[in-house]
Design an enzyme around this catalytic site. Structure first.
Site, short mmCIF file in Angstrom:
data_model
loop_
_atom_site.label_atom_id
_atom_site.label_comp_id
_atom_site.label_asym_id
_atom_site.label_seq_id
_atom_site.Cartn_x
_atom_site.Cartn_y
_atom_site.Cartn_z
N SER A 71 32.54 58.53 63.22
CA SER A 71 33.04 57.46 64.07
C SER A 71 32.16 57.22 65.29
O SER A 71 32.16 56.13 65.86
CB SER A 71 34.46 57.79 64.56
OG SER A 71 35.34 57.94 63.48
N HIS A 86 29.89 54.11 58.11
CA HIS A 86 31.14 54.28 58.86
C HIS A 86 32.23 53.39 58.29
O HIS A 86 32.19 52.16 58.42
CB HIS A 86 30.90 53.95 60.35
CG HIS A 86 32.14 54.06 61.18
ND1 HIS A 86 32.39 53.25 62.26
CD2 HIS A 86 33.23 54.89 61.07
CE1 HIS A 86 33.56 53.57 62.79
NE2 HIS A 86 34.08 54.56 62.08
N GLU A 141 30.20 49.79 58.47
CA GLU A 141 29.00 49.81 59.32
C GLU A 141 27.96 50.70 58.66
O GLU A 141 28.23 51.87 58.37
CB GLU A 141 29.32 50.36 60.71
CG GLU A 141 30.05 49.40 61.61
CD GLU A 141 30.30 50.00 62.99
OE1 GLU A 141 30.17 49.25 63.97
OE2 GLU A 141 30.63 51.20 63.09
N ASN A 144 33.35 50.88 67.37
CA ASN A 144 33.99 51.88 68.23
C ASN A 144 33.48 51.83 69.67
O ASN A 144 34.18 52.19 70.60
CB ASN A 144 33.81 53.28 67.66
CG ASN A 144 34.80 53.56 66.55
OD1 ASN A 144 35.75 52.81 66.35
ND2 ASN A 144 34.60 54.63 65.82
#
Length: 351
Positions: free
Chosen positions: A69, A90, A102, A140
């Site tokens: 993450s 991700h 991602e 994130n």
């Protein structure tokens, strides 16, 4: 709903071989592997250990993809025998429902590894975007200040239900409190804490993530544990008296904020970080930025993403609103340089 037939289910599951590391034959199976996708919990030393174990038994062409993450991919690749074969992939929780992936190459990742990761992600039915290897990557990194601001609003006396209602009325599929519960309070806290320590300046300040830290100590990990901000009983969720008392104790004041105030404070932190990511070339263009936040976080889809939203609102108007927030609440609301430049020239993100 993308459900498969029983026939297809049987075909797919027949190709799955369950293995554990105490089975000696796992090395034989891994010996002919083309790609490994690792998804252990967020611990750098553990991920490096698994990289080393896999490199010992896999062929030279095998690509090692890590699902992290926030940990920089270059850090995971450090010390590896074949760092050019390591890349980030991700996925977003819940994985079956969230369409975004991602793909994060580090500076030494080979073009072959990038192409393979994008091909595999596309075959999995994901919408793939390539982002730069920085703390938090793109999605994130944008969620970091968003989550910090949620804690700031709780501290300023906003009720949990009011937070969720305000953001759902803005157009989000779920509110930030529900989102934290669904992702997991422990995971959410890990990302917010990691970004707060990643030398990203005042943009990651203004709140208090100890709100979630103390919840973890109590075992309130979110939906997966049956208790987070909400208490879960089947499909029903409520806020019990213990959580209400905890939140009330955390609050330092009650500013009596209206729904528009709540929306502006949360969304501006989100949007400003997206623009900063474009400024820092973490994403290649506004289209990638819009796709990433709509498909990765559910950012109000009808608004088209953060950059389309800025064009609609007018960047100059939005920068003016953020400057007002900065005067009132602090420098964490100061718009990034790219937004200031677009505001002064009247430029739009989408032509």
């Amino acid at each position: 709903r993308k459900r498969m037939t029983n026939y297809q289910y049987n075909i797919n599951t027949s190709n799955v071989v369950g293995l554990t590391d105490d089975m000696e034959n796992w090395k034989k199976h891994f010996g002919s592997t083309d790609m490994i996708i690792e998804a252990v919990f967020e611990d750098l030393d553990l991920k490096r250990k698994i990289v080393a174990q896999c490199e010992d038994v896999t062929p030279d062409h095998c690509i090692f993809a890590t699902n992290t993450s926030a940990i920089p991919i270059a850090d995971i690749a450090q010390g590896a025998k074949r760092p050019e074969q390591i890349i980030g992939m991700h996925y977003f929780s819940p994985v079956p429902s969230m369409p975004l992936l991602e793909v994060i190459p580090h500076e030494g990742t080979s073009d072959m590894a990038k192409a393979a990761a994008l091909e595999v992600g596309t075959k999995q039915g994901k919408t793939c975007i390539e982002v730069k290897d920085v703390p938090g990557f793109y999605v994130n990194r944008c969620l970091g200040p968003f989550l910090v601001e949620v804690s700031a609003l709780v501290r300023d006396g906003v009720q949990l239900e009011a937070l969720d209602k305000a953001m759902k009325n803005f157009g989000m599929p779920v509110g930030p409190v529900t989102l934290a519960d669904e992702v997991g309070i422990d995971v959410t806290h890990k990302v917010a804490s990691f970004l707060s320590q990643a030398d990203l300046g005042v943009r990651m300040t203004g709140g208090d993530v100890s709100l979630m830290e103390n919840m973890i100590k109590k075992g309130w990990l979110g939906k997966k544990s049956g208790q987070g901000f909400y208490t879960y009983d089947g499909k029903k969720k409520t806020i019990n008296g213990e959580v209400q008392a905890y939140v009330k104790e955390f609050a330092q004041r009650d500013l009596g904020l209206k729904e528009k105030d709540i929306q502006d404070r949360i969304v501006s932190r989100f949007v400003n970080e997206a623009a900063k990511c474009l400024e820092d070339e973490i994403i290649s263009d506004p289209v990638v930025g819009d796709i990433g936040l709509v498909f990765g976080t559910g950012f109000a889809p009808f608004r088209g993403g953060p950059f389309r939203y800025l064009d609609t609102e007018g960047v100059d108007n939005y920068v003016g609103m953020m400057n007002d927030l900065a005067d009132k609440y602090g420098p964490q609301f100061e718009p990034c340089q790219l937004l200031k430049d677009y505001a002064s020239t009247g430029k739009k993100f989408h032509g």
